[in-house]
Design an enzyme around this catalytic site. Structure first.
Site, short mmCIF file in Angstrom:
data_model
loop_
_atom_site.label_atom_id
_atom_site.label_comp_id
_atom_site.label_asym_id
_atom_site.label_seq_id
_atom_site.Cartn_x
_atom_site.Cartn_y
_atom_site.Cartn_z
N GLY A 10 -5.46 -4.10 -7.02
CA GLY A 10 -5.19 -3.29 -5.61
C GLY A 10 -6.34 -2.15 -5.52
O GLY A 10 -6.81 -1.82 -6.32
N ASP A 114 -5.33 -3.46 -15.51
CA ASP A 114 -4.98 -4.36 -16.79
C ASP A 114 -5.43 -5.57 -16.31
O ASP A 114 -6.03 -6.42 -17.30
CB ASP A 114 -3.65 -4.16 -17.19
CG ASP A 114 -2.51 -4.19 -16.06
OD1 ASP A 114 -2.92 -4.27 -15.04
OD2 ASP A 114 -1.43 -4.23 -16.62
N ILE A 137 -4.20 3.59 -9.33
CA ILE A 137 -3.28 4.96 -9.08
C ILE A 137 -2.09 5.20 -10.22
O ILE A 137 -1.86 6.25 -10.28
CB ILE A 137 -2.89 4.90 -7.64
CG1 ILE A 137 -1.91 3.47 -7.45
CG2 ILE A 137 -3.98 5.00 -6.76
CD1 ILE A 137 -0.81 3.66 -6.24
N ASP A 138 -1.73 3.65 -10.79
CA ASP A 138 -0.73 3.87 -11.67
C ASP A 138 -0.88 4.70 -12.99
O ASP A 138 -0.07 5.01 -13.62
CB ASP A 138 -0.34 2.49 -12.07
CG ASP A 138 0.07 1.62 -10.86
OD1 ASP A 138 0.36 2.16 -9.81
OD2 ASP A 138 0.02 0.35 -10.85
N ARG A 173 19.44 18.84 3.53
CA ARG A 173 19.89 17.27 3.33
C ARG A 173 19.08 16.98 1.92
O ARG A 173 18.53 17.75 1.15
CB ARG A 173 18.91 16.38 4.31
CG ARG A 173 19.55 16.13 5.70
CD ARG A 173 18.47 15.61 6.44
NE ARG A 173 19.12 15.03 7.86
CZ ARG A 173 18.46 14.94 8.94
NH1 ARG A 173 17.20 14.89 8.69
NH2 ARG A 173 19.06 14.73 10.05
N MET A 180 5.00 4.75 -5.89
CA MET A 180 4.34 3.48 -6.54
C MET A 180 4.30 3.83 -8.08
O MET A 180 4.68 5.15 -8.58
CB MET A 180 3.12 3.13 -5.90
CG MET A 180 3.20 2.29 -4.73
SD MET A 180 1.47 1.77 -4.03
CE MET A 180 2.08 0.78 -2.79
N GLY A 181 3.55 2.80 -8.92
CA GLY A 181 3.59 3.12 -10.24
C GLY A 181 3.94 1.86 -10.86
O GLY A 181 3.79 1.82 -12.27
N ARG A 277 18.09 11.21 3.47
CA ARG A 277 17.00 10.46 4.20
C ARG A 277 16.24 10.02 3.11
O ARG A 277 16.20 10.51 2.08
CB ARG A 277 16.59 11.28 5.33
CG ARG A 277 17.14 11.73 6.20
CD ARG A 277 17.49 10.48 7.49
NE ARG A 277 18.11 11.03 8.66
CZ ARG A 277 19.44 11.08 8.64
NH1 ARG A 277 20.17 10.79 7.71
NH2 ARG A 277 19.81 11.50 9.78
N HIS A 283 1.80 2.42 0.69
CA HIS A 283 0.23 2.32 0.41
C HIS A 283 -0.50 3.69 0.78
O HIS A 283 -1.76 3.60 0.65
CB HIS A 283 -0.31 0.98 1.07
CG HIS A 283 0.24 -0.14 0.52
ND1 HIS A 283 1.42 -0.73 0.72
CD2 HIS A 283 -0.45 -0.86 -0.46
CE1 HIS A 283 1.56 -1.92 -0.04
NE2 HIS A 283 0.36 -1.80 -0.77
O1 F6P Z 1 -1.22 -1.37 -9.27
C1 F6P Z 1 -1.26 -0.53 -7.87
C2 F6P Z 1 -0.04 -0.82 -7.01
O2 F6P Z 1 -0.24 -0.04 -5.82
C3 F6P Z 1 1.25 -0.37 -7.67
O3 F6P Z 1 1.56 0.80 -7.66
C4 F6P Z 1 2.18 -1.29 -6.65
O4 F6P Z 1 3.35 -1.85 -7.27
C5 F6P Z 1 1.35 -2.35 -6.32
O5 F6P Z 1 -0.04 -2.00 -6.54
C6 F6P Z 1 1.31 -3.02 -4.83
O6 F6P Z 1 0.64 -3.95 -4.66
P1 F6P Z 1 0.43 -4.65 -3.32
O7 F6P Z 1 -0.65 -3.87 -2.56
O8 F6P Z 1 0.16 -5.86 -3.64
O9 F6P Z 1 1.51 -4.45 -2.50
#
Ligand code: F6P
Length: 358
Positions: A10, A114, A137-138, A173, A180-181, A277, A283
């Site tokens: 990614g 990885d 980013i993870d 609220r 993500m992660g 909410r 992304h």
């Molecule tokens: O590994 C980076 C990451 O943004 C993760 O946090 C997320 O789960 C995944 O990639 C999303 O992948 P895609 O861009 O294929 O939706």
């Protein structure tokens, strides 16, 4: 010398800053030739290249994405293509070796997470001169203190929490924010602390809905009629499973997480009767300009990768061992790192009253 570079997996803020560091050191300092392989390993399989020269470095430091493209599906050991009208998934790693030789490469820099680095290890065992640079980013790689892109993502989420807090407070609220992660909670933990979230739910600590709601009630009892619940996409309840959004043609994981925010938001509203909410940041966390921290890290990692090649230090990855940039064997590079529930950052967060739903 002639070297190549590819960015895999990614995308992530700072990829172009790494390319700039490599370009300036390899071409500017050493006067080597630099070839970019387009769209990750696909460029290496299909021999799709672009020459990278010093005229191209303007604006790269701050530019998001990657000018040579990336892909999180094209694995040379499980490459999917249509042959004679039939879809096949097969090992095309010999084609990678051919492309490497055809381009007269002395070495290849592989920038990735990885999955990309595991493949880099196999290719290096096949005889290619490879050095790795850790990206995601993870922040889920154990061999480096931080991967680049993580700091930027944390800053983006922190700003989002700041903004959501003012609207949550105005309307009394609950705001659920999904981040993500993948299987780790690094982004949620660090941005939860930086943004002052009240509840942070991460994959490493399965949450109990009663504890989540108790924290919201406890805040209400103190006159705090709003709450920010930050949930990592891979989080799951003690009773439930991780929420899969889609299956994908990606040999590393095959699935994408997402949707836990909505499930959680519905449950919180139903149980507490407080208007809730949900915002899934998606992304946005991966796009745009890298932070100052990431620009510096990327530049240092890019330069280190080139210096590793100059020294013949192959089969390794450049990494951050604060305050130094050092190297580790690729065998260690792709190891996954999760948040330790006993981590001092978790303890500090709990000591200031952040709930992890446990
Ligand atoms: O590994 C980076 C990451 O943004 C993760 O946090 C997320 O789960 C995944 O990639 C999303 O992948 P895609 O861009 O294929 O939706």
């Amino acid at each position: 010398m002639k070297i190549g570079i590819l960015t895999g997996g990614g995308d992530c803020p700072g990829l172009n800053a790494v390319i700039r560091g490599v370009l300036r050191c390899a071409v500017g300092k050493y006067r080597w030739e630099l070839t970019g392989f387009l769209h990750g390993y696909k460029g290496l399989i299909e021999n799709e290249t672009v020459p990278l020269n010093l005229k191209m470095d303007a604006g790269l430091l701050q530019r998001g994405g990657t000018i040579i493209g990336t892909s999180n599906r094209d694995n040379p050991y499980a490459y999917s293509e249509t042959i004679g009208g039939k879809k096949v998934v097969h090992d095309v790693s010999d084609r990678v070796v051919d492309t490497y030789n055809k381009n007269g490469l002395d070495a290849l820099i592989v920038v990735g997470g990885d999955g990309t680095l595991s493949t880099a290890l196999k290719l290096s065992q096949k005889g290619l001169n490879i050095v790795g640079v850790p990206k995601t980013i993870d922040n889920d790689l154990s061999a480096t203190d931080y991967t680049f892109g993580f700091d930027t993502a944390v800053n983006i989420v922190t700003e989002a929490i700041d903004r959501l807090k003012t609207t949550a407070e105005s309307h009394d609220r609950v705001m659920v924010v999904e981040v993500m992660g993948r299987d780790t909670g690094w982004i949620a933990l660090y941005s939860g602390l930086a943004g002052g979230a009240h509840i942070v739910l991460i994959p490493e600590i399965p949450y109990d809905m009663d504890c989540v709601c108790r924290k919201i009630y406890e805040r209400k009892g103190r006159g705090k009629n709003f709450s920010i619940v930050l949930v990592a996409e891979g989080a799951k309840s003690v009773k439930g499973e991780v929420t899969i959004k889609r299956t994908v043609d990606d040999p590393t994981t095959g699935v994408r997480y997402g949707g836990i925010g909505n499930i959680l938001g519905d449950e919180i509203e139903e149980i507490t009767k407080i208007e809730t909410r949900v915002t899934a940041l998606g992304h946005i966390q991966r796009g745009g300009t890298p932070s100052a921290f990431d620009r510096i890290l990327c530049t240092r990692l890019g330069v280190e990768a080139v210096n590793m090649i100059a020294e013949g230090n192959f089969g390794k990855m450049a990494c951050l061992d604060t305050p130094d940039i050092t190297t580790v064997p690729l065998e260690e590079a792709a190891r996954n790192r999760k948040v330790d529930p006993q981590d001092s950052v978790i303890k500090a967060a709990k000591d200031i009253g952040i709930s992890f739903g446990d």
